[in-house]
Design a protein around this motif. Sequence first.
Motif, PDB file in Angstrom:
ATOM      1  N   ASP A  42       4.008 -14.674  34.075  1.00  0.00           N
ATOM      2  CA  ASP A  42       4.108 -13.269  34.450  1.00  0.00           C
ATOM      3  C   ASP A  42       4.728 -13.090  35.830  1.00  0.00           C
ATOM      4  OD1 ASP A  42       2.938 -12.605  32.054  1.00  0.00           O
ATOM      5  OD2 ASP A  42       0.914 -12.572  32.907  1.00  0.00           O
ATOM      6  N   ASP A  43       4.558 -14.057  36.707  1.00  0.00           N
ATOM      7  CA  ASP A  43       5.083 -13.952  38.060  1.00  0.00           C
ATOM      8  C   ASP A  43       6.455 -14.578  38.220  1.00  0.00           C
ATOM      9  OD1 ASP A  43       2.846 -12.635  38.887  1.00  0.00           O
ATOM     10  OD2 ASP A  43       1.808 -14.440  39.511  1.00  0.00           O
ATOM     11  N   GLY A  44       7.067 -15.066  37.170  1.00  0.00           N
ATOM     12  CA  GLY A  44       8.392 -15.667  37.266  1.00  0.00           C
ATOM     13  C   GLY A  44       8.364 -17.102  37.729  1.00  0.00           C
ATOM     14  N   GLU A  45       7.184 -17.708  37.880  1.00  0.00           N
ATOM     15  CA  GLU A  45       7.095 -19.071  38.374  1.00  0.00           C
ATOM     16  C   GLU A  45       7.396 -20.097  37.289  1.00  0.00           C
ATOM     17  OE1 GLU A  45       3.324 -19.578  40.212  1.00  0.00           O
ATOM     18  OE2 GLU A  45       3.618 -17.903  41.547  1.00  0.00           O
ATOM     19  N   TYR A  46       7.614 -19.634  36.060  1.00  0.00           N
ATOM     20  CA  TYR A  46       7.907 -20.560  34.983  1.00  0.00           C
ATOM     21  C   TYR A  46       9.332 -21.090  35.077  1.00  0.00           C
ATOM     22  CZ  TYR A  46       9.994 -16.326  33.168  1.00  0.00           C
ATOM     23  OH  TYR A  46      10.721 -15.192  33.037  1.00  0.00           O
ATOM     24  N   LEU A  47      10.172 -20.454  35.900  1.00  0.00           N
ATOM     25  CA  LEU A  47      11.527 -20.954  36.078  1.00  0.00           C
ATOM     26  C   LEU A  47      11.499 -22.226  36.912  1.00  0.00           C
ATOM     27  CD1 LEU A  47      13.273 -17.569  36.821  1.00  0.00           C
ATOM     28  CD2 LEU A  47      13.454 -18.895  34.738  1.00  0.00           C
ATOM     29  N   ASP A  48      12.398 -23.128  36.637  1.00  0.00           N
ATOM     30  CA  ASP A  48      12.451 -24.401  37.333  1.00  0.00           C
ATOM     31  C   ASP A  48      12.948 -24.176  38.757  1.00  0.00           C
ATOM     32  OD1 ASP A  48      12.577 -27.029  38.037  1.00  0.00           O
ATOM     33  OD2 ASP A  48      14.249 -27.544  36.733  1.00  0.00           O
ATOM     34  N   GLY A  49      12.106 -24.445  39.748  1.00  0.00           N
ATOM     35  CA  GLY A  49      12.455 -24.214  41.147  1.00  0.00           C
ATOM     36  C   GLY A  49      13.630 -25.047  41.613  1.00  0.00           C
ATOM     37  N   GLU A  50      13.720 -26.302  41.143  1.00  0.00           N
ATOM     38  CA  GLU A  50      14.838 -27.160  41.554  1.00  0.00           C
ATOM     39  C   GLU A  50      16.162 -26.618  41.035  1.00  0.00           C
ATOM     40  OE1 GLU A  50      13.963 -31.150  40.390  1.00  0.00           O
ATOM     41  OE2 GLU A  50      12.060 -31.159  41.455  1.00  0.00           O
ATOM     42  N   MET A  51      16.156 -26.083  39.815  1.00  0.00           N
ATOM     43  CA  MET A  51      17.370 -25.503  39.257  1.00  0.00           C
ATOM     44  C   MET A  51      17.797 -24.274  40.056  1.00  0.00           C
ATOM     45  SD  MET A  51      18.011 -23.393  35.756  1.00  0.00           S
ATOM     46  CE  MET A  51      16.898 -22.182  36.393  1.00  0.00           C
ATOM     47  N   LEU A  52      16.829 -23.441  40.438  1.00  0.00           N
ATOM     48  CA  LEU A  52      17.149 -22.247  41.206  1.00  0.00           C
ATOM     49  C   LEU A  52      17.711 -22.601  42.577  1.00  0.00           C
ATOM     50  CD1 LEU A  52      14.107 -19.947  40.384  1.00  0.00           C
ATOM     51  CD2 LEU A  52      16.337 -20.013  39.287  1.00  0.00           C
ATOM     52  N   VAL A  53      17.133 -23.610  43.228  1.00  0.00           N
ATOM     53  CA  VAL A  53      17.627 -24.036  44.537  1.00  0.00           C
ATOM     54  C   VAL A  53      19.040 -24.595  44.409  1.00  0.00           C
ATOM     55  CG1 VAL A  53      17.292 -25.722  46.383  1.00  0.00           C
ATOM     56  CG2 VAL A  53      15.354 -24.396  45.550  1.00  0.00           C
ATOM     57  N   ALA A  54      19.319 -25.349  43.349  1.00  0.00           N
ATOM     58  CA  ALA A  54      20.666 -25.883  43.142  1.00  0.00           C
ATOM     59  C   ALA A  54      21.673 -24.742  42.955  1.00  0.00           C
ATOM     60  CB  ALA A  54      20.687 -26.820  41.936  1.00  0.00           C
ATOM     61  N   LYS A  55      21.290 -23.702  42.212  1.00  0.00           N
ATOM     62  CA  LYS A  55      22.167 -22.541  42.041  1.00  0.00           C
ATOM     63  C   LYS A  55      22.420 -21.849  43.379  1.00  0.00           C
ATOM     64  CE  LYS A  55      21.784 -20.771  37.404  1.00  0.00           C
ATOM     65  NZ  LYS A  55      21.410 -19.620  36.604  1.00  0.00           N
ATOM     66  N   CYS A  56      21.366 -21.722  44.178  1.00  0.00           N
ATOM     67  CA  CYS A  56      21.502 -21.077  45.489  1.00  0.00           C
ATOM     68  C   CYS A  56      22.445 -21.870  46.387  1.00  0.00           C
ATOM     69  CB  CYS A  56      20.142 -20.943  46.156  1.00  0.00           C
ATOM     70  SG  CYS A  56      18.997 -19.857  45.307  1.00  0.00           S
ATOM     71  N   LYS A  57      22.303 -23.187  46.382  1.00  0.00           N
ATOM     72  CA  LYS A  57      23.162 -24.024  47.225  1.00  0.00           C
ATOM     73  C   LYS A  57      24.624 -23.914  46.797  1.00  0.00           C
ATOM     74  CE  LYS A  57      19.731 -27.343  48.807  1.00  0.00           C
ATOM     75  NZ  LYS A  57      19.298 -28.741  48.857  1.00  0.00           N
ATOM     76  N   ARG A  58      24.878 -23.846  45.489  1.00  0.00           N
ATOM     77  CA  ARG A  58      26.255 -23.672  45.018  1.00  0.00           C
ATOM     78  C   ARG A  58      26.822 -22.337  45.497  1.00  0.00           C
ATOM     79  NH1 ARG A  58      24.455 -26.070  40.162  1.00  0.00           N
ATOM     80  NH2 ARG A  58      24.180 -24.031  39.206  1.00  0.00           N
ATOM     81  N   ALA A  59      25.994 -21.288  45.481  1.00  0.00           N
ATOM     82  CA  ALA A  59      26.452 -19.971  45.929  1.00  0.00           C
ATOM     83  C   ALA A  59      26.766 -19.991  47.425  1.00  0.00           C
ATOM     84  CB  ALA A  59      25.399 -18.917  45.623  1.00  0.00           C
TER      85      ALA A  59
END
Length: 128
Positions: A42-59
Motif C-alpha cells: 500500500d505504501d509503494g515499498e513493494y518496488l525494488d529499491g535498487e532498481m529505482l536507484v539505478a533508474k535515478c542514476k541513469r536520469a
Amino acid sequence: MKNLFWTLLACIPVLVFLSSPWGVAVLKFAGVKPLPDRRAADDGEYLDGEMLVAKCKRAVRAVVRDPSTIKWNGQKVWGKDGKAHAALDFTALNGLGGPVRETWLFTFDADGEFTSILTPKGEQLDTE
C-alpha cells in the motif's frame, strides 16, 4: 508417518528464520528475491529499491554536463500514498570548474515509472 511429522516440525524454525531480516539477507545473498510483504504494498515499498536507484542514476547521468565526474554521496528510497520516492545526493562538476553538491528527489508510480524529478533549484525535469 513419524518421519513426516518430525520433518514438518523441523521445517517450522527454518521458515521462521527465512522470514526474519537475517533470513531475508541470506536469501538476497543467495540471489533469491523474497516475496514482498503485502502490508508494504500500500505504501509503494513493494518496488525494488535498487532498481529505482539505478533508474535515478541513469536520469542524473543524462542531465549532468560531465557524467564521469559524478560522485554518489547517498541515496534513500521510501514509499508513501501508493507511490515510491527516492532521493539521490551527489557531487559533480558544474562546467565552471567547481564541484556542486545536489540532492534530487524522484517520484515513481506503482509500475516503477517516473512521475516527477525535482532538482534543488525547484526545476521540474522532463520525465522522458
